[in-house]
Design a protein around this motif. Structure first.
Motif, PDB file in Angstrom:
ATOM      1  N   VAL A   1       4.070  14.735  -1.834  1.00 19.64           N
ATOM      2  CA  VAL A   1       3.797  14.998  -0.428  1.00 19.64           C
ATOM      3  C   VAL A   1       2.918  13.857   0.077  1.00 19.64           C
ATOM      4  O   VAL A   1       1.839  13.608  -0.464  1.00 19.64           O
ATOM      5  N   VAL A   2       3.423  13.150   1.088  1.00 18.65           N
ATOM      6  CA  VAL A   2       2.712  11.993   1.636  1.00 18.65           C
ATOM      7  C   VAL A   2       2.172  12.367   3.017  1.00 18.65           C
ATOM      8  O   VAL A   2       2.939  12.796   3.884  1.00 18.65           O
ATOM      9  N   VAL A   3       0.869  12.248   3.197  1.00 20.15           N
ATOM     10  CA  VAL A   3       0.227  12.532   4.479  1.00 20.15           C
ATOM     11  C   VAL A   3      -0.369  11.234   5.017  1.00 20.15           C
ATOM     12  O   VAL A   3      -1.053  10.508   4.294  1.00 20.15           O
ATOM     13  N   ILE A   4      -0.063  10.951   6.297  1.00 20.47           N
ATOM     14  CA  ILE A   4      -0.553   9.723   6.935  1.00 20.47           C
ATOM     15  C   ILE A   4      -1.563  10.124   8.013  1.00 20.47           C
ATOM     16  O   ILE A   4      -1.203  10.770   8.995  1.00 20.47           O
TER      17      ILE A   4
ATOM     18  N   SER B   1       0.831  -1.208   0.000  1.00 17.73           N
ATOM     19  CA  SER B   1       0.000   0.000   0.000  1.00 17.73           C
ATOM     20  C   SER B   1       0.864   1.256   0.000  1.00 17.73           C
ATOM     21  O   SER B   1       0.631   2.198  -0.770  1.00 17.73           O
ATOM     22  N   PHE B   2       1.880   1.270   0.860  1.00 14.79           N
ATOM     23  CA  PHE B   2       2.768   2.424   0.950  1.00 14.79           C
ATOM     24  C   PHE B   2       3.537   2.612  -0.354  1.00 14.79           C
ATOM     25  O   PHE B   2       3.665   3.732  -0.870  1.00 14.79           O
ATOM     26  N   ARG B   3       4.033   1.544  -0.909  1.00 14.39           N
ATOM     27  CA  ARG B   3       4.791   1.616  -2.158  1.00 14.39           C
ATOM     28  C   ARG B   3       3.896   2.126  -3.297  1.00 14.39           C
ATOM     29  O   ARG B   3       4.328   2.927  -4.132  1.00 14.39           O
TER      30      ARG B   3
ATOM     31  N   GLU C   1      -4.650   7.241  -2.828  1.00 17.49           N
ATOM     32  CA  GLU C   1      -5.009   6.998  -1.430  1.00 17.49           C
ATOM     33  C   GLU C   1      -5.009   5.491  -1.179  1.00 17.49           C
ATOM     34  O   GLU C   1      -5.452   4.721  -2.019  1.00 17.49           O
ATOM     35  N   GLN C   2      -4.521   5.101  -0.002  1.00 16.61           N
ATOM     36  CA  GLN C   2      -4.518   3.695   0.401  1.00 16.61           C
ATOM     37  C   GLN C   2      -4.694   3.621   1.913  1.00 16.61           C
ATOM     38  O   GLN C   2      -4.422   4.588   2.631  1.00 16.61           O
ATOM     39  N   ASN C   3      -5.143   2.462   2.380  1.00 20.85           N
ATOM     40  CA  ASN C   3      -5.262   2.219   3.816  1.00 20.85           C
ATOM     41  C   ASN C   3      -4.103   1.352   4.284  1.00 20.85           C
ATOM     42  O   ASN C   3      -3.599   0.509   3.532  1.00 20.85           O
ATOM     43  N   LEU C   4      -3.689   1.576   5.519  1.00 21.30           N
ATOM     44  CA  LEU C   4      -2.546   0.849   6.072  1.00 21.30           C
ATOM     45  C   LEU C   4      -2.811   0.573   7.547  1.00 21.30           C
ATOM     46  O   LEU C   4      -3.203   1.479   8.295  1.00 21.30           O
ATOM     47  N   ASP C   5      -2.602  -0.665   7.946  1.00 23.12           N
ATOM     48  CA  ASP C   5      -2.754  -1.056   9.352  1.00 23.12           C
ATOM     49  C   ASP C   5      -1.381  -1.226   9.970  1.00 23.12           C
ATOM     50  O   ASP C   5      -0.541  -1.984   9.466  1.00 23.12           O
ATOM     51  N   LEU C   6      -1.137  -0.495  11.069  1.00 28.05           N
ATOM     52  CA  LEU C   6       0.152  -0.552  11.763  1.00 28.05           C
ATOM     53  C   LEU C   6      -0.085  -0.569  13.261  1.00 28.05           C
ATOM     54  O   LEU C   6      -0.818   0.290  13.787  1.00 28.05           O
ATOM     55  N   ASN C   7       0.506  -1.531  13.920  1.00 27.19           N
ATOM     56  CA  ASN C   7       0.489  -1.586  15.384  1.00 27.19           C
ATOM     57  C   ASN C   7      -0.927  -1.503  15.955  1.00 27.19           C
ATOM     58  O   ASN C   7      -1.190  -0.804  16.944  1.00 27.19           O
TER      59      ASN C   7
END
Length: 557
Positions: free
Chosen positions: A324-327, A282-284, A297-303
């Motif tokens: 510009v990457v916004v999380i 997703s990040f890539r 836009e993508q979703n990411l699950d972390l911790n």
């Protein structure tokens, strides 16, 4: 600049020296020619007087002296142009001089002169002639070196003199160049002052001072904007990363480092590729598409948390893109979405249950399957379920208004102890049926609030304390002022609340023990009304509970 000044001074000196030498030589030659011509004309006048008096005898006397060939050439010319006497040659061997320019001029005007250059240009001869009273012409000729020959003879000396002067000039030019350049070298670029340099450089220094001030102001503005940008990004909860066209990190904030769980210090001061911060697909994908010029836009699950990654392209040049990457942390949003779905399902379920009962009883009565003796019991069932439905709808509407802050309740002085006492009295029958003892103690505590809502809040807490208690259990209600704050405390010896459910008991329709809750009834909205009622009154709800030991809930105003 120093070398340029030095060589310019040397060239100027050399040019000046050459021009001065040539002009001096020309003036010297011209002066010699003028003196020679003056001497020749003077000599002609002397000869004119002598010949007028003595005639040919004087010329013969000159020839007899033996020096006629070593001085100027003397020629006596007759009226027909024949040479009567010549101090350098035999007069009879000489050709007729009638056509000579100086002779022609002398016959016409009484005097004449001319200059003739030798074939080699090395010598020039000056001729001056005057007409005597008897019609003859006396002429004197003086031969000297030509101006060109004189200059050629002076060339070696000129070269020697040029070398000497040029050497001295180089030394002086070096010293003078240092002297000229020294004030410029000593000029402080950080603090230029016009009065410390040459007048010619003062305008430049003033422009430098103005430019320096402009640059300082621009740098100050940039620094302020950088500080503002850093302050904004560092205080953002959202992660913020800027990358160039090679996907190298240009800028980032601490939230991005915290979310991605990376240690930027381990990477040193070198370029950090953004894909090394997180290697998920997703990040890539969002980075690759943004660098290709497309928003993604993508979703990411972390911790255990949910994040939304948004990457926007930023044009570096016509065909090169940065990003510009916004999380964004959307955990709460997704949780609320889950709660919304759960609330919808719970509302549907809670509404469906009484409606199904009402519909079932009504259908049986409609079909005449209920004996006349049982009609009262069936009607009572329909009434009870209808009341339960009305209560549920009323609680939902009340919660909705509390959420929107649109509760139209009259506020005034309310004694919490009096309200709690009335609630305890109303709860008496319910407590007796459940085998639970309920009591109240404390003192008057007046607050400004809505009496109806406060009554419902305390009633809901006490009702739960009785419902979720054990047979033979206790419920203690206390109203006091603690450090100036009116406080209502409801403490029971009931079943308690599991640790994992403590954060959710104030949610709508949430039940700790669903099987037990169905048996004892209720809408599941009681503690939600307590929570929103406390917000409405700017109060605080505190809860302590241990599983199997009981629960204590406090309202602090």
């Amino acid at each position: 600049m120093k070398r340029k000044i030095y060589w310019n001074m040397c060239l100027v000196a050399l040019f000046s020296m050459v021009v001065a030498t040539l002009v001096t030589t020309w003036l010297f030659c011209r002066d010699l020619q003028e003196q020679m011509q003056l001497a020749v004309r003077t000599e002609v006048r002397y000869l004119e007087s002598a010949v007028e008096v003595s005639g040919k005898e004087y010329l013969a006397h000159l020839a007899s002296r033996g020096d006629g060939n070593n001085i100027n050439r003397i020629t006596w010319i007759g009226e027909d142009g024949t040479v009567l006497y010549d101090s350098y040659a035999d007069s009879e061997s000489l050709e007729n001089h009638r056509d000579r320019p100086e002779v022609v001029s002398a016959f016409q005007t009484g005097a004449g002169e001319s200059v003739r250059i030798s074939d080699t240009l090395a010598e020039q001869t000056y001729y001056y002639a005057r007409k005597l009273t008897d019609g003859t012409i006396i002429r004197v000729a003086s031969t000297t070196s030509s101006g060109l020959a004189t200059m050629v003879h002076t060339v070696p000396w000129m070269i020697v003199m040029a070398v000497v002067i040029f050497g001295v000039t180089m030394v002086l030019a070096e010293l003078q160049t240092k002297r000229i350049v020294d004030p410029i070298n000593r000029l402080d670029p950080k603090n230029p002052q016009a009065e410390q340099v040459y007048d010619e450089l003062a305008p430049l220094v003033r422009r430098l001072e103005k430019q320096k001030e402009t640059i300082r102001e621009q740098m100050e503005t940039l620094r302020e904007k950088q500080e503002e940008f850093t302050a904004i990004t560092e205080n953002m909860r959202e992660g913020f990363i800027v990358v160039d066209s090679k996907a190298d990190v240009i800028s980032y904030n601490s939230s991005a480092v915290r979310i991605l769980g990376v240690d930027m210090e381990k990477n040193g001061n070198g370029n950090i590729n953004v894909l090394s911060l997180n290697r998920s697909n997703s990040f890539r994908q969002v980075v690759d598409e943004a660098l290709a010029g497309q928003r993604c836009e993508q979703n990411l699950d972390l911790n255990g948390r949910h994040y939304q990654i948004i990457a926007n392209p930023v044009a570096e040049s016509e065909n090169r893109w940065g990003a510009v990457v916004v999380i964004l942390d959307v955990t709460e949003q997704q949780n609320r979405e889950g709660l919304r779905r759960e609330f919808t399902a719970n509302v549907s379920h809670e509404l469906k249950t009484p409606l199904t009962s009402i519909s079932g009883y009504a259908e049986i009565m409609k079909n005449g399957l209920v004996p006349a003796a049982d009609m009262g019991r069936f009607s009572e069932k329909i009434y009870v379920e209808a009341q339960r439905l009305i209560t549920l709808v009323g609680d939902i509407i009340k919660l909705s208004r509390l959420d929107e802050g649109n509760v139209e309740l009259e506020k005034g002085p309310v004694d919490l102890y009096q309200i709690a006492s009335e609630v305890v009295k109303r709860m008496g029958d319910m407590a007796n049926k459940a085998g639970v003892a309920i009591d109240i103690k404390g003192s008057p505590a007046v607050v400004s609030g809505a009496a109806q809502l406060l009554d419902e809040m305390i009633f809901n807490i006490c009702e739960n304390a009785v419902k979720y208690n054990k047979p033979g259990g206790l419920v203690h209600v206390t109203v006091v002022k603690e450090k100036g704050h009116p406080t209502v405390t409801v403490e029971d010896t009931g079943i308690g609340i599991p640790e994992e459910d403590k954060e959710r008991i104030f949610e709508r329709f949430y039940r700790v023990d669903k099987s037990h809750s169905k048996q004892i009834g209720g809408t599941g909205l009681g503690l939600s009304i307590v929570k929103h009622g406390a917000i409405y009154h700017q109060a605080k709800v505190e809860m302590e509970s241990r599983l199997g030991e009981g629960t204590r809930i406090r309202l602090v105003f």
